[in-house]
Design a protein around this motif. Structure first.
Motif, PDB file in Angstrom:
ATOM      1  N   ASN A  96     -21.219  -2.526  42.327  1.00 19.42           N
ATOM      2  CA  ASN A  96     -20.741  -1.667  41.258  1.00 19.42           C
ATOM      3  C   ASN A  96     -19.671  -2.448  40.499  1.00 19.42           C
TER       4      ASN A  96
ATOM      5  N   GLN B 286     -11.630  -7.390  50.678  1.00 23.22           N
ATOM      6  CA  GLN B 286     -11.547  -6.270  49.740  1.00 23.22           C
ATOM      7  C   GLN B 286     -12.930  -5.701  49.427  1.00 23.22           C
ATOM      8  N   LEU B 287     -13.901  -6.587  49.273  1.00 28.65           N
ATOM      9  CA  LEU B 287     -15.271  -6.125  49.022  1.00 28.65           C
ATOM     10  C   LEU B 287     -15.784  -5.313  50.206  1.00 28.65           C
TER      11      LEU B 287
ATOM     12  N   GLU C 148     -14.055  -3.555  52.304  1.00 25.74           N
ATOM     13  CA  GLU C 148     -13.427  -2.228  52.280  1.00 25.74           C
ATOM     14  C   GLU C 148     -14.068  -1.318  51.238  1.00 25.74           C
ATOM     15  N   ALA C 149     -14.657  -1.908  50.198  1.00 26.49           N
ATOM     16  CA  ALA C 149     -15.323  -1.126  49.145  1.00 26.49           C
ATOM     17  C   ALA C 149     -16.809  -0.943  49.438  1.00 26.49           C
TER      18      ALA C 149
ATOM     19  N   ALA D 226     -11.974  -3.950  40.674  1.00 21.83           N
ATOM     20  CA  ALA D 226     -10.803  -3.471  41.414  1.00 21.83           C
ATOM     21  C   ALA D 226     -10.554  -4.343  42.647  1.00 21.83           C
ATOM     22  N   ALA D 227     -11.619  -4.714  43.352  1.00 22.53           N
ATOM     23  CA  ALA D 227     -11.483  -5.571  44.532  1.00 22.53           C
ATOM     24  C   ALA D 227     -10.959  -6.947  44.140  1.00 22.53           C
TER      25      ALA D 227
ATOM     26  N   ALA E  79     -15.971  -1.174  40.915  1.00 19.93           N
ATOM     27  CA  ALA E  79     -15.451  -1.434  42.267  1.00 19.93           C
ATOM     28  C   ALA E  79     -15.231  -2.935  42.472  1.00 19.93           C
TER      29      ALA E  79
ATOM     30  N   ARG F 275      -7.188  -6.676  43.383  1.00 23.23           N
ATOM     31  CA  ARG F 275      -6.411  -6.545  44.627  1.00 23.23           C
ATOM     32  C   ARG F 275      -6.324  -7.883  45.361  1.00 23.23           C
TER      33      ARG F 275
END
Length: 142
Positions: free
Chosen positions: A109, A66-67, A69-70, A115-116, A112, A119
């Motif tokens: 951030n 997930q990180l 992807e961010a 959010a990661a 972000a 998810r």
């Protein structure tokens, strides 16, 4: 479809019996478990700590994805999963898992990151498997 397996062997009654747990990979090979390792502090392992290790590993790997992807790459992610085993009227129940994450991600951030983390918690396969309250504390270090 990927299939992995683990096995257990048990001999004797619940309190004085002994068992061993093995994994297909051999990471665990006839590792001792029993009443004293599950309900006391005897040497060996127990199902709850194995579930905790599996959940921590699954969540941490999912978070890395997930990180990525961010646009973030972790220097270090450390997760502890604490599994709660409670005695109920019906016997014992795994009632909750608490994930505690400490992350070192240069230039991250906060929004972000959060959010990661969410998810990853909601979507890692072990989180999806467990029918327990899964809570999480996550801290981003600098």
């Amino acid at each position: 479809m990927i299939k992995r397996s683990g096995s257990a062997v048990w001999s004797g009654a619940i309190k004085d019996g002994k068992g061993s747990i093995s994994t297909q990979s051999g990471a665990l090979d006839n590792t001792q478990y029993g009443f004293n390792t599950r309900f006391e502090n005897g040497p060996g392992t127990n199902p709850e700590e194995l579930i905790g290790a599996a959940h921590a590993g699954c969540f941490t790997m999912a978070l890395s994805g997930q990180l990525g992807e961010a646009g973030m790459t972790a220097q270090k992610l450390t997760t502890t999963a604490t599994v709660s085993l409670d005695k109920t009227d019906d016997g014992f129940t795994i009632s909750a898992v608490h994930l505690n994450l400490v992350a070192t991600i240069p230039g991250a951030n906060q929004e972000a990151f959060e959010a990661a983390v969410l998810r990853a918690k909601n979507n890692c396969p072990v989180s999806k498997l467990l029918n327990a309250a899964i809570t999480l504390d996550a801290r981003l270090e600098e």
